[in-house]
Design a protein around this motif. Structure first.
Motif, PDB file in Angstrom:
ATOM      1  N   ILE B  19     -29.051  52.784 -74.290  1.00 42.36           N
ATOM      2  CA  ILE B  19     -27.759  53.026 -73.635  1.00 42.36           C
ATOM      3  C   ILE B  19     -27.878  54.144 -72.595  1.00 42.36           C
ATOM      4  O   ILE B  19     -27.186  54.120 -71.574  1.00 42.36           O
ATOM      5  CB  ILE B  19     -26.650  53.333 -74.676  1.00 42.36           C
ATOM      6  N   SER B  20     -28.779  55.100 -72.841  1.00 44.02           N
ATOM      7  CA  SER B  20     -28.938  56.207 -71.872  1.00 44.02           C
ATOM      8  C   SER B  20     -29.543  55.701 -70.557  1.00 44.02           C
ATOM      9  O   SER B  20     -29.364  56.323 -69.517  1.00 44.02           O
ATOM     10  CB  SER B  20     -29.804  57.316 -72.466  1.00 44.02           C
ATOM     11  N   GLN B  21     -30.264  54.558 -70.633  1.00 43.52           N
ATOM     12  CA  GLN B  21     -30.901  54.033 -69.415  1.00 43.52           C
ATOM     13  C   GLN B  21     -29.896  53.257 -68.553  1.00 43.52           C
ATOM     14  O   GLN B  21     -29.908  53.352 -67.346  1.00 43.52           O
ATOM     15  CB  GLN B  21     -32.085  53.147 -69.796  1.00 43.52           C
ATOM     16  N   HIS B  22     -29.054  52.492 -69.227  1.00 40.52           N
ATOM     17  CA  HIS B  22     -28.003  51.764 -68.491  1.00 40.52           C
ATOM     18  C   HIS B  22     -26.912  51.299 -69.452  1.00 40.52           C
ATOM     19  O   HIS B  22     -27.170  51.138 -70.648  1.00 40.52           O
ATOM     20  CB  HIS B  22     -28.586  50.558 -67.731  1.00 40.52           C
ATOM     21  N   GLU B  23     -25.722  51.078 -68.904  1.00 39.39           N
ATOM     22  CA  GLU B  23     -24.619  50.577 -69.740  1.00 39.39           C
ATOM     23  C   GLU B  23     -25.026  49.217 -70.316  1.00 39.39           C
ATOM     24  O   GLU B  23     -25.732  48.456 -69.636  1.00 39.39           O
ATOM     25  CB  GLU B  23     -23.357  50.444 -68.893  1.00 39.39           C
ATOM     26  N   THR B  24     -24.618  48.957 -71.537  1.00 41.17           N
ATOM     27  CA  THR B  24     -25.037  47.689 -72.133  1.00 41.17           C
ATOM     28  C   THR B  24     -24.043  47.226 -73.200  1.00 41.17           C
ATOM     29  O   THR B  24     -23.147  47.975 -73.583  1.00 41.17           O
ATOM     30  CB  THR B  24     -26.460  47.821 -72.712  1.00 41.17           C
ATOM     31  N   TYR B  25     -24.203  45.987 -73.670  1.00 38.39           N
ATOM     32  CA  TYR B  25     -23.318  45.439 -74.710  1.00 38.39           C
ATOM     33  C   TYR B  25     -24.169  44.986 -75.892  1.00 38.39           C
ATOM     34  O   TYR B  25     -25.411  44.920 -75.780  1.00 38.39           O
ATOM     35  CB  TYR B  25     -22.456  44.309 -74.153  1.00 38.39           C
ATOM     36  N   ALA B  26     -23.507  44.685 -77.015  1.00 40.07           N
ATOM     37  CA  ALA B  26     -24.232  44.469 -78.280  1.00 40.07           C
ATOM     38  C   ALA B  26     -25.321  43.398 -78.197  1.00 40.07           C
ATOM     39  O   ALA B  26     -26.440  43.629 -78.653  1.00 40.07           O
ATOM     40  CB  ALA B  26     -23.236  44.121 -79.378  1.00 40.07           C
ATOM     41  N   TYR B  27     -25.013  42.254 -77.593  1.00 38.73           N
ATOM     42  CA  TYR B  27     -26.008  41.174 -77.560  1.00 38.73           C
ATOM     43  C   TYR B  27     -27.223  41.568 -76.725  1.00 38.73           C
ATOM     44  O   TYR B  27     -28.369  41.342 -77.118  1.00 38.73           O
ATOM     45  CB  TYR B  27     -25.362  39.891 -77.015  1.00 38.73           C
ATOM     46  N   GLU B  28     -26.950  42.203 -75.567  1.00 41.12           N
ATOM     47  CA  GLU B  28     -28.051  42.630 -74.703  1.00 41.12           C
ATOM     48  C   GLU B  28     -28.924  43.665 -75.430  1.00 41.12           C
ATOM     49  O   GLU B  28     -30.146  43.623 -75.351  1.00 41.12           O
ATOM     50  CB  GLU B  28     -27.493  43.238 -73.414  1.00 41.12           C
ATOM     51  N   LEU B  29     -28.245  44.546 -76.179  1.00 42.52           N
ATOM     52  CA  LEU B  29     -28.971  45.554 -76.958  1.00 42.52           C
ATOM     53  C   LEU B  29     -29.907  44.897 -77.958  1.00 42.52           C
ATOM     54  O   LEU B  29     -31.067  45.294 -78.081  1.00 42.52           O
ATOM     55  CB  LEU B  29     -27.974  46.410 -77.737  1.00 42.52           C
ATOM     56  N   SER B  30     -29.385  43.853 -78.653  1.00 41.80           N
ATOM     57  CA  SER B  30     -30.216  43.217 -79.677  1.00 41.80           C
ATOM     58  C   SER B  30     -31.421  42.524 -79.034  1.00 41.80           C
ATOM     59  O   SER B  30     -32.530  42.620 -79.558  1.00 41.80           O
ATOM     60  CB  SER B  30     -29.397  42.257 -80.545  1.00 41.80           C
ATOM     61  N   LEU B  53     -22.146  55.852 -83.787  1.00 42.92           N
ATOM     62  CA  LEU B  53     -22.445  56.657 -82.594  1.00 42.92           C
ATOM     63  C   LEU B  53     -21.153  56.975 -81.836  1.00 42.92           C
ATOM     64  O   LEU B  53     -20.977  58.072 -81.309  1.00 42.92           O
ATOM     65  CB  LEU B  53     -23.421  55.903 -81.684  1.00 42.92           C
ATOM     66  N   GLN B  54     -20.270  55.974 -81.822  1.00 44.28           N
ATOM     67  CA  GLN B  54     -18.977  56.150 -81.143  1.00 44.28           C
ATOM     68  C   GLN B  54     -18.116  57.182 -81.879  1.00 44.28           C
ATOM     69  O   GLN B  54     -17.532  58.060 -81.254  1.00 44.28           O
ATOM     70  CB  GLN B  54     -18.246  54.801 -81.155  1.00 44.28           C
ATOM     71  N   ALA B  55     -18.078  57.059 -83.216  1.00 48.70           N
ATOM     72  CA  ALA B  55     -17.276  57.988 -84.032  1.00 48.70           C
ATOM     73  C   ALA B  55     -17.801  59.421 -83.904  1.00 48.70           C
ATOM     74  O   ALA B  55     -17.031  60.375 -83.967  1.00 48.70           O
ATOM     75  CB  ALA B  55     -17.285  57.543 -85.489  1.00 48.70           C
ATOM     76  N   ASN B  56     -19.113  59.561 -83.691  1.00 53.77           N
ATOM     77  CA  ASN B  56     -19.683  60.903 -83.523  1.00 53.77           C
ATOM     78  C   ASN B  56     -19.560  61.418 -82.089  1.00 53.77           C
ATOM     79  O   ASN B  56     -19.948  62.548 -81.801  1.00 53.77           O
ATOM     80  CB  ASN B  56     -21.167  60.887 -83.912  1.00 53.77           C
ATOM     81  N   GLY B  57     -19.052  60.576 -81.210  1.00 52.11           N
ATOM     82  CA  GLY B  57     -18.826  60.986 -79.818  1.00 52.11           C
ATOM     83  C   GLY B  57     -20.068  60.901 -78.948  1.00 52.11           C
ATOM     84  O   GLY B  57     -20.097  61.465 -77.849  1.00 52.11           O
ATOM     85  N   SER B  80     -22.632  64.661 -75.033  1.00 48.86           N
ATOM     86  CA  SER B  80     -23.151  65.071 -76.357  1.00 48.86           C
ATOM     87  C   SER B  80     -24.166  64.044 -76.859  1.00 48.86           C
ATOM     88  O   SER B  80     -25.069  64.407 -77.623  1.00 48.86           O
ATOM     89  CB  SER B  80     -22.025  65.296 -77.364  1.00 48.86           C
ATOM     90  N   GLY B  81     -24.040  62.794 -76.409  1.00 44.83           N
ATOM     91  CA  GLY B  81     -25.028  61.768 -76.749  1.00 44.83           C
ATOM     92  C   GLY B  81     -26.386  62.110 -76.156  1.00 44.83           C
ATOM     93  O   GLY B  81     -27.419  61.930 -76.802  1.00 44.83           O
ATOM     94  N   ARG B  82     -26.385  62.623 -74.919  1.00 47.19           N
ATOM     95  CA  ARG B  82     -27.643  63.005 -74.250  1.00 47.19           C
ATOM     96  C   ARG B  82     -28.298  64.185 -74.993  1.00 47.19           C
ATOM     97  O   ARG B  82     -29.500  64.199 -75.195  1.00 47.19           O
ATOM     98  CB  ARG B  82     -27.403  63.378 -72.788  1.00 47.19           C
ATOM     99  N   HIS B  83     -27.460  65.147 -75.436  1.00 52.48           N
ATOM    100  CA  HIS B  83     -27.990  66.279 -76.207  1.00 52.48           C
ATOM    101  C   HIS B  83     -28.605  65.784 -77.516  1.00 52.48           C
ATOM    102  O   HIS B  83     -29.682  66.222 -77.916  1.00 52.48           O
ATOM    103  CB  HIS B  83     -26.886  67.302 -76.522  1.00 52.48           C
TER     104      HIS B  83
END
Lengths: 219, 106
Positions: B19-30, B53-57, B80-83
């Motif tokens: 996700i840090s490399q580019h925006e993506t969706y669940a199927y593409e991720l899998s 990950l979303q709940a943790n921000g 905070s995801g990048r950190h």
């Protein structure tokens, strides 16, 4: 609550896109999701995500099992571990708002029914009936629905809820049969009822706004 | 196939890295994870992790129109995801070194 009805409407529309096979399996997931102690808005957000996943799989020619797997129990359990649970105070607040919504409609119905039967300026009514219609009935209905959802609508749960709700009516029937109902009949001016309806609607509106802002947040 | 218990610990980091490399969706991720050698990763495995990950921000989701069918949820990394990803990489390096030392001693 407006946020909740909006997302629920969108989800209901998306459900219609599912094939018969996917819909059957999706309902199993949904029943398990409803039994989790999450607030309804978060449940609807997760429901939306799951619907999107299944719809996209369907468009690729796959089924719900190819996307989510066949162990729905495990899938919903992992979801439950990943999101914040509903706190007791949050649950009480939301339940109170649902109760007020039901009570306000019962109060409006009760007032219109009494105006029709006893006149426009003064309403004559039985206090026990008023408490039952606008307090105990909405409260117990809410409790029973919550219980049925938590029990995933099992036959045993439906039967026990039906028996208990029938027993709830016993005191009203007993008062009527024993002819004690005349003791509780009183008259009040209609404006008192209209005022009461406005107060309940206003309080409920304020509570719903608070819930939308502080509890129905994005996941 | 990697053991599911072993996988659970590292998959969050792998998801966050993609996700840090580019925006993506669940199927593409899998499919991307499978192309990197994470076998048999379905959206059903990924989705609860995305929620966590979303709940943790660390990530945020956004529904976007898709060319094929209904809307699709795209995920974006947050600051905070990048950190967290930097921290994850450091932890992973320590763990990898520890394992390398342990297994090369054999």
């Amino acid at each position: 609550m407006r946020k909740l009805s909006r997302i629920r409407k969108q989800n209901n529309e998306m459900e219609k896109l599912l094939s018969c096979y996917n819909l059957q399996h999706y309902y199993i997931i949904l029943r398990k999701l409803r039994a989790l102690s999450l607030n309804e808005y978060h449940q609807e957000q997760i429901r939306q995500d799951i619907l999107e996943l299944i719809c996209q799989a369907q468009n690729r020619g796959n089924t719900v099992n190819d996307t989510i797997g066949s162990d729905f129990e495990e899938f919903v359990a992992s979801i439950s571990d990943s999101v914040p649970r509903q706190t007791k105070s949050e649950e009480c607040f939301i339940n109170f708002s649902i109760f007020l919504t039901a009570a306000q409609y019962m109060l409006i119905f009760f007032t219109l029914w009494k105006i029709k039967n006893t006149g426009l300026t003064t309403i004559t009514y039985n206090v026990i009936n008023l408490l039952y219609f606008c307090g105990i009935v909405p409260f117990t209905t809410l409790k029973f629905i919550k219980y049925l959802i938590a029990q995933e609508w099992s036959v045993k749960a439906i039967l026990s809820a039906t028996v208990l709700s029938s027993l709830m009516m016993l005191p009203v029937i007993a008062i009527k049969v024993l002819n004690y109902d005349t003791l509780f009949i009183i008259s009040s001016p209609t404006w008192l009822f209209i005022g009461l309806i406005f107060i309940v609607v206003w309080i409920n509106w304020k509570i719903q706004k608070y819930i939308d802002t502080f509890y129905y947040t994005e996941l | 196939m990697l053991s599911s218990q072993m996988l659970k610990g590292v998959l969050e980091g792998a998801i966050l890295k993609i996700i840090s490399q580019h925006e993506t969706y669940a199927y593409e991720l899998s499919t991307l994870l499978q192309s990197y050698g994470f076998d048999d990763i379905s959206e059903g495995t990924i989705y609860p992790m995305l929620l966590r990950l979303q709940a943790n921000g660390y990530i945020r989701g956004e529904n976007k129109n898709s060319t094929s069918g209904p809307k699709r949820k795209y995920y974006y990394i947050t600051t905070s995801g990048r950190h967290y990803l930097i921290q994850f990489k450091e932890d992973w390096e320590k763990l990898k070194n520890a394992f390398e030392q342990l297994f090369t001693k054999e």
